[in-house]
Structure formats: structure tokens, C-alpha cells
Design an enzyme around this catalytic site. Structure first.
Site, short mmCIF file in Angstrom:
data_model
loop_
_atom_site.label_atom_id
_atom_site.label_comp_id
_atom_site.label_asym_id
_atom_site.label_seq_id
_atom_site.Cartn_x
_atom_site.Cartn_y
_atom_site.Cartn_z
CE LYS A 9 -36.88 -2.99 -23.98
NZ LYS A 9 -35.52 -2.51 -23.81
CE1 TYR A 49 -34.97 -5.60 -19.19
CE2 TYR A 49 -36.44 -3.83 -18.46
CZ TYR A 49 -36.13 -4.49 -19.60
OH TYR A 49 -36.40 -4.03 -20.48
CG PHE A 57 -28.15 -1.17 -17.47
CD1 PHE A 57 -29.15 -2.37 -17.71
CD2 PHE A 57 -26.86 -1.81 -17.65
CE1 PHE A 57 -28.96 -3.57 -17.68
CE2 PHE A 57 -26.57 -3.29 -18.03
CZ PHE A 57 -27.53 -4.04 -17.95
NE ARG A 85 -32.05 -11.28 -28.02
CZ ARG A 85 -31.87 -10.30 -27.05
NH1 ARG A 85 -32.84 -10.15 -26.12
NH2 ARG A 85 -30.50 -10.27 -26.81
CB THR A 91 -28.40 -4.76 -26.26
OG1 THR A 91 -28.78 -6.21 -26.25
CG2 THR A 91 -29.00 -3.89 -25.14
NE ARG A 102 -33.38 -3.93 -29.00
CZ ARG A 102 -33.04 -4.77 -28.11
NH1 ARG A 102 -32.03 -5.43 -28.41
NH2 ARG A 102 -33.68 -4.97 -26.97
CG ASN A 112 -33.03 -1.01 -26.30
OD1 ASN A 112 -34.30 -1.09 -25.51
ND2 ASN A 112 -32.06 -1.83 -25.98
CG HIS A 115 -37.97 -7.57 -23.58
ND1 HIS A 115 -36.80 -7.63 -22.72
CD2 HIS A 115 -38.55 -8.64 -23.18
CE1 HIS A 115 -36.63 -8.88 -22.28
NE2 HIS A 115 -37.70 -9.57 -22.62
CD GLU A 126 -38.11 -12.46 -20.64
OE1 GLU A 126 -38.31 -12.45 -21.76
OE2 GLU A 126 -37.04 -12.14 -20.30
O1 CDP Z 1 -32.74 -5.94 -24.35
P1 CDP Z 1 -31.63 -7.04 -24.32
O2 CDP Z 1 -31.83 -8.54 -23.96
O3 CDP Z 1 -30.99 -6.83 -25.78
O4 CDP Z 1 -30.55 -6.56 -23.56
P2 CDP Z 1 -30.04 -6.54 -21.93
O5 CDP Z 1 -28.62 -6.77 -21.73
O6 CDP Z 1 -31.04 -7.77 -21.47
O7 CDP Z 1 -30.51 -5.32 -21.27
C1 CDP Z 1 -32.10 -5.25 -20.96
C2 CDP Z 1 -32.04 -3.83 -21.31
O8 CDP Z 1 -31.40 -2.84 -20.45
C3 CDP Z 1 -31.82 -3.17 -22.57
O9 CDP Z 1 -32.59 -3.60 -23.64
C4 CDP Z 1 -31.81 -1.54 -22.38
O10 CDP Z 1 -33.12 -1.11 -22.18
C5 CDP Z 1 -31.25 -1.68 -20.94
N1 CDP Z 1 -29.67 -1.33 -20.97
C6 CDP Z 1 -29.16 -0.07 -20.77
O11 CDP Z 1 -29.91 0.96 -20.87
N2 CDP Z 1 -27.77 0.10 -20.88
C7 CDP Z 1 -27.08 -0.76 -20.92
N3 CDP Z 1 -25.60 -0.65 -20.81
C8 CDP Z 1 -27.67 -2.28 -21.06
C9 CDP Z 1 -28.99 -2.50 -20.99
MG MG Z 2 -32.17 -9.02 -22.17
#
Ligand code: CDP
Ligand code: MG
Length: 149
Positions: A9, A49, A57, A85, A91, A102, A112, A115, A126
Site C-alpha cells: 500500500k 474494496y 472505513f 495472510r 488487519t 503488519r 497497515n 493487502h 483481484e
Molecule cells: O485487509 P484485510 O483483508 O486484512 O482487512 P479488511 O477487513 O478486508 O479491510 C480492508 C482494509 O480496510 C484494511 O486492510 C484497512 O486498510 C481498512 N480498514 C480500516 O481502515 N479500518 C477498519 N476498521 C477496517 C478496515
Molecule cells: Mg480484506
């Protein structure tokens, strides 16, 4: 062999973490089969997203991913989706294992650094958002034979 989509990112690029994160993925045994730097536009960010549309968010995350160039990659290997992962960590960096990417390099959920696809279906979707088939390479690599029985 599975393929997964990973993205460094904007914060990873800005903070000079590209080499270290790619080194971790290489050392794990995953194979880099596609890579490009790009600036994500709004249409691509919203599509990337889309599962989070409507959440609080969503808009900040779209803004974040568009804010500066990213490194988009496809990595291949046995159980590549789950393995990546695991290396990424949770996350929220506060809950990520300290040795994970992370856990090692991030403080805040909204910055973070990486992705990664969360399932084989997401990976296929994706990968096709970011790469044309001819941009993805299948090639034998020295050491392939030493990664599994
Ligand atoms: O990236 P990951 O699959 O681990 O998490 P996600 O639940 O799919 O969320 C996508 C992205 O949204 C996260 O990696 C964060 O950059 C952002 N996010 C955030 O800023 N605040 C949250 N409460 C949840 C997600
Ligand atoms: Mg995700």
C-alpha cells in the site's frame, strides 16, 4: 499451485518497506509471478474494496489506497492465499503477531502497509482487476524442488 494477489500500500512505498516485505515473501518460498507499480484510480479503488461499501472505513480506505503509488503483485505457491495472510498478520496491527508484516511494520489499522486476498475466489477476482493474463508469468525457478516433497 495457488496464486494470490498482494499489494504494498502507499505507506509501504513511502516508508521504504518495499524491499523488506518482498524479501520476506521470497524467503518464505513463495514465487513472484507478476509485479507492477501503479497509481490506483477511484474506479479501481472502489471495485477493489467493494465488499466494504457502506462501512464507515470505506471512503477513508479508498482515499488511502489512491493517495500515492502502490506495488501490485501476484505470488504463487502451495496454499499461497493462506500462507500470505499468515505472513501479513491481522488487519489491526495491534492484534497482529509481532513477527508478522503488519505486526513488525505498522501501528494503525488505517495504515497497515499490505493487502492480501482473503480466499481463492478473492484472489482470482483481484488478480484480474490488476493484471492481464500475459502480465503473469509461469516459469521454473531454482529451488522449486526443495519447497515440498
Ligand atoms: O485487509 P484485510 O483483508 O486484512 O482487512 P479488511 O477487513 O478486508 O479491510 C480492508 C482494509 O480496510 C484494511 O486492510 C484497512 O486498510 C481498512 N480498514 C480500516 O481502515 N479500518 C477498519 N476498521 C477496517 C478496515
Ligand atoms: Mg480484506
Amino acid at each position: 499451485m495457488e496464486r494470490t494477489f498482494l499489494m504494498l500500500k502507499p505507506d509501504a512505498v513511502q516508508r521504504g518497506l518495499v524491499g523488506e516485505i518482498i524479501a520476506r515473501l521470497e524467503k518464505k518460498g513463495l514465487k513472484l509471478v507478476a509485479l507492477k507499480m501503479l497509481k490506483v484510480d477511484r474506479a479501481l479503488a472502489e471495485e477493489h474494496y467493494r465488499e466494504h461499501r457502506g462501512k464507515s472505513f470505506f471512503e477513508p480506505t479508498v482515499q488511502y489506497i489512491m493517495s500515492s503509488p502502490v506495488i501490485a503483485m501476484v505470488w504463487e505457491g502451495k496454499n499461497a492465499v493462506a500462507q500470505a495472510r499468515l505472513l501479513m498478520g491481522a488487519t489491526n496491527p495491534l492484534n497482529a503477531d509481532p513477527g508478522s508484516i503488519r505486526g513488525s511494520y505498522a501501528l494503525d489499522i488505517s495504515r497497515n502497509v499490505i493487502h492480501g486476498s482473503d480466499s481463492l475466489e478473492s484472489a482470482e477476482r483481484e488478480i484480474s482487476l490488476y493484471f492481464r493474463p500475459e502480465e503473469i508469468f509461469s516459469y521454473p525457478k531454482a529451488g522449486d524442488d526443495w519447497l515440498s516433497e
